[in-house]
Design a protein around this motif. Sequence first.
Motif, PDB file in Angstrom:
ATOM      1  N   PHE A 208      18.671  55.951  29.778  1.00 36.82           N
ATOM      2  CA  PHE A 208      19.815  55.502  30.532  1.00 36.82           C
ATOM      3  C   PHE A 208      20.854  54.953  29.331  1.00 36.82           C
ATOM      4  O   PHE A 208      20.263  54.152  28.585  1.00 36.82           O
ATOM      5  CB  PHE A 208      19.933  54.677  31.617  1.00 36.82           C
ATOM      6  CG  PHE A 208      18.896  55.289  32.685  1.00 36.82           C
ATOM      7  CD1 PHE A 208      19.371  56.069  33.558  1.00 36.82           C
ATOM      8  CD2 PHE A 208      17.514  54.672  32.811  1.00 36.82           C
ATOM      9  CE1 PHE A 208      18.688  56.766  34.592  1.00 36.82           C
ATOM     10  CE2 PHE A 208      16.714  55.454  33.791  1.00 36.82           C
ATOM     11  CZ  PHE A 208      17.300  56.459  34.567  1.00 36.82           C
ATOM     12  N   THR A 209      22.095  55.553  29.233  1.00 39.67           N
ATOM     13  CA  THR A 209      22.819  55.277  28.230  1.00 39.67           C
ATOM     14  C   THR A 209      24.119  54.416  28.720  1.00 39.67           C
ATOM     15  O   THR A 209      24.512  54.728  29.790  1.00 39.67           O
ATOM     16  CB  THR A 209      23.526  56.417  27.327  1.00 39.67           C
ATOM     17  OG1 THR A 209      24.123  57.117  28.090  1.00 39.67           O
ATOM     18  CG2 THR A 209      22.134  56.950  26.665  1.00 39.67           C
ATOM     19  N   TYR A 210      24.837  53.644  27.880  1.00 41.75           N
ATOM     20  CA  TYR A 210      25.889  53.020  28.371  1.00 41.75           C
ATOM     21  C   TYR A 210      26.733  52.786  27.169  1.00 41.75           C
ATOM     22  O   TYR A 210      26.348  52.210  26.039  1.00 41.75           O
ATOM     23  CB  TYR A 210      25.872  51.670  28.953  1.00 41.75           C
ATOM     24  CG  TYR A 210      26.912  50.873  29.229  1.00 41.75           C
ATOM     25  CD1 TYR A 210      27.793  51.002  30.291  1.00 41.75           C
ATOM     26  CD2 TYR A 210      27.307  49.584  28.502  1.00 41.75           C
ATOM     27  CE1 TYR A 210      28.897  50.315  30.702  1.00 41.75           C
ATOM     28  CE2 TYR A 210      28.699  48.957  28.647  1.00 41.75           C
ATOM     29  CZ  TYR A 210      29.465  49.270  29.733  1.00 41.75           C
ATOM     30  OH  TYR A 210      30.392  48.618  29.978  1.00 41.75           O
ATOM     31  N   ARG A 211      27.995  53.478  26.802  1.00 40.76           N
ATOM     32  CA  ARG A 211      28.887  53.427  25.717  1.00 40.76           C
ATOM     33  C   ARG A 211      28.062  53.852  24.559  1.00 40.76           C
ATOM     34  O   ARG A 211      28.345  53.734  23.643  1.00 40.76           O
ATOM     35  CB  ARG A 211      29.434  51.940  25.455  1.00 40.76           C
ATOM     36  CG  ARG A 211      30.519  51.629  26.645  1.00 40.76           C
ATOM     37  CD  ARG A 211      31.220  50.219  25.990  1.00 40.76           C
ATOM     38  NE  ARG A 211      32.261  49.904  27.058  1.00 40.76           N
ATOM     39  CZ  ARG A 211      32.852  48.846  27.079  1.00 40.76           C
ATOM     40  NH1 ARG A 211      32.863  48.180  26.120  1.00 40.76           N
ATOM     41  NH2 ARG A 211      33.836  48.674  27.837  1.00 40.76           N
ATOM     42  N   ASP A 212      27.446  54.999  25.056  1.00 42.64           N
ATOM     43  CA  ASP A 212      26.813  55.969  23.699  1.00 42.64           C
ATOM     44  C   ASP A 212      25.652  54.921  23.228  1.00 42.64           C
ATOM     45  O   ASP A 212      25.265  55.496  21.972  1.00 42.64           O
ATOM     46  CB  ASP A 212      27.681  56.517  22.827  1.00 42.64           C
ATOM     47  CG  ASP A 212      28.620  57.433  23.343  1.00 42.64           C
ATOM     48  OD1 ASP A 212      28.159  58.048  24.214  1.00 42.64           O
ATOM     49  OD2 ASP A 212      29.885  57.290  23.073  1.00 42.64           O
ATOM     50  N   GLN A 213      25.281  54.159  23.888  1.00 42.70           N
ATOM     51  CA  GLN A 213      24.120  53.194  23.328  1.00 42.70           C
ATOM     52  C   GLN A 213      23.000  53.366  24.294  1.00 42.70           C
ATOM     53  O   GLN A 213      22.994  53.311  25.553  1.00 42.70           O
ATOM     54  CB  GLN A 213      24.619  51.768  23.121  1.00 42.70           C
ATOM     55  CG  GLN A 213      25.483  51.676  22.000  1.00 42.70           C
ATOM     56  CD  GLN A 213      25.836  50.193  21.551  1.00 42.70           C
ATOM     57  OE1 GLN A 213      24.686  49.388  21.653  1.00 42.70           O
ATOM     58  NE2 GLN A 213      27.181  49.612  21.417  1.00 42.70           N
ATOM     59  N   ASN A 214      21.679  53.274  23.753  1.00 45.36           N
ATOM     60  CA  ASN A 214      20.682  53.198  24.841  1.00 45.36           C
ATOM     61  C   ASN A 214      20.674  51.779  25.520  1.00 45.36           C
ATOM     62  O   ASN A 214      20.837  50.748  24.994  1.00 45.36           O
ATOM     63  CB  ASN A 214      19.157  53.168  23.804  1.00 45.36           C
ATOM     64  CG  ASN A 214      19.015  54.439  23.197  1.00 45.36           C
ATOM     65  OD1 ASN A 214      19.691  55.470  23.720  1.00 45.36           O
ATOM     66  ND2 ASN A 214      18.327  54.452  22.179  1.00 45.36           N
ATOM     67  N   LEU A 215      20.368  51.854  26.814  1.00 43.47           N
ATOM     68  CA  LEU A 215      20.481  50.838  27.614  1.00 43.47           C
ATOM     69  C   LEU A 215      18.944  50.620  28.321  1.00 43.47           C
ATOM     70  O   LEU A 215      18.534  49.462  28.132  1.00 43.47           O
ATOM     71  CB  LEU A 215      21.278  51.147  28.854  1.00 43.47           C
ATOM     72  CG  LEU A 215      21.572  50.170  30.103  1.00 43.47           C
ATOM     73  CD1 LEU A 215      22.232  48.898  29.311  1.00 43.47           C
ATOM     74  CD2 LEU A 215      22.201  50.762  31.076  1.00 43.47           C
ATOM     75  N   ALA A 216      18.426  51.803  28.822  1.00 39.90           N
ATOM     76  CA  ALA A 216      17.095  51.496  29.319  1.00 39.90           C
ATOM     77  C   ALA A 216      16.254  52.941  29.166  1.00 39.90           C
ATOM     78  O   ALA A 216      17.034  53.989  29.034  1.00 39.90           O
ATOM     79  CB  ALA A 216      17.008  51.164  30.780  1.00 39.90           C
ATOM     80  N   ASN A 217      14.898  52.845  29.399  1.00 39.82           N
ATOM     81  CA  ASN A 217      14.222  54.111  29.381  1.00 39.82           C
ATOM     82  C   ASN A 217      13.097  54.049  30.310  1.00 39.82           C
ATOM     83  O   ASN A 217      12.807  52.983  30.768  1.00 39.82           O
ATOM     84  CB  ASN A 217      13.859  54.763  27.929  1.00 39.82           C
ATOM     85  CG  ASN A 217      12.725  53.848  27.616  1.00 39.82           C
ATOM     86  OD1 ASN A 217      12.995  52.615  27.114  1.00 39.82           O
ATOM     87  ND2 ASN A 217      11.672  54.333  27.319  1.00 39.82           N
TER      88      ASN A 217
END
Length: 197
Positions: free
Chosen positions: A47-56
Amino acid sequence: MPTEPRIDAYIARQADFARPILLHIRALMHAASPDIGEALKWSMPFFTYRDQNLANMAAFKGHAAFGFWHDKVGRAGASDDAMGQFGRLTALSDLPPDDEIAALISQAIALIDAGDRPRTGPKAPKSPLPVPPAFATALAANPAAATVWAAFPPGKIRDYCEWIIDAKTDATRDKRIAQAVAWIAEGKGRNWKYETR
């Protein structure tokens, strides 16, 4: 944001116990923010937010796993017996309450919004696992494997020991030991298929 069809396919091919866990985590992530996206990275749903990894999240043969990418997102009693901060998930009841997960998602989003970068410090080393006696005997009987084994870094040793210790039956353990010795004699780590050369 739209969902990723490859993640739909990933979830669909998992074991019966894992699908409800993965679907629930996915729903919680998207309920937290319309700006959370999806991607398949390292063959796992992210899961990404603002093109950064958030969670997996991921599913394995006997458990699922879920975790936040940012090392500052934590929870009391976090488990280190599986990938992520939630330990080995085998049923929905293994997850904490939805509001606790929602708070962690908000914390992770806030860190990204603040420009805080994840994984800023070194990880604490894990304590070494004992080498199972049958595995030690098999290594000693193969000089090529014993030489490579002696030069392996702690992480590669731990990978093999975990794999053999996690065997449910003696037959599986013995098969894994034979395979491990053959791979080690060739200089291969447990996860050699995924290592970049």
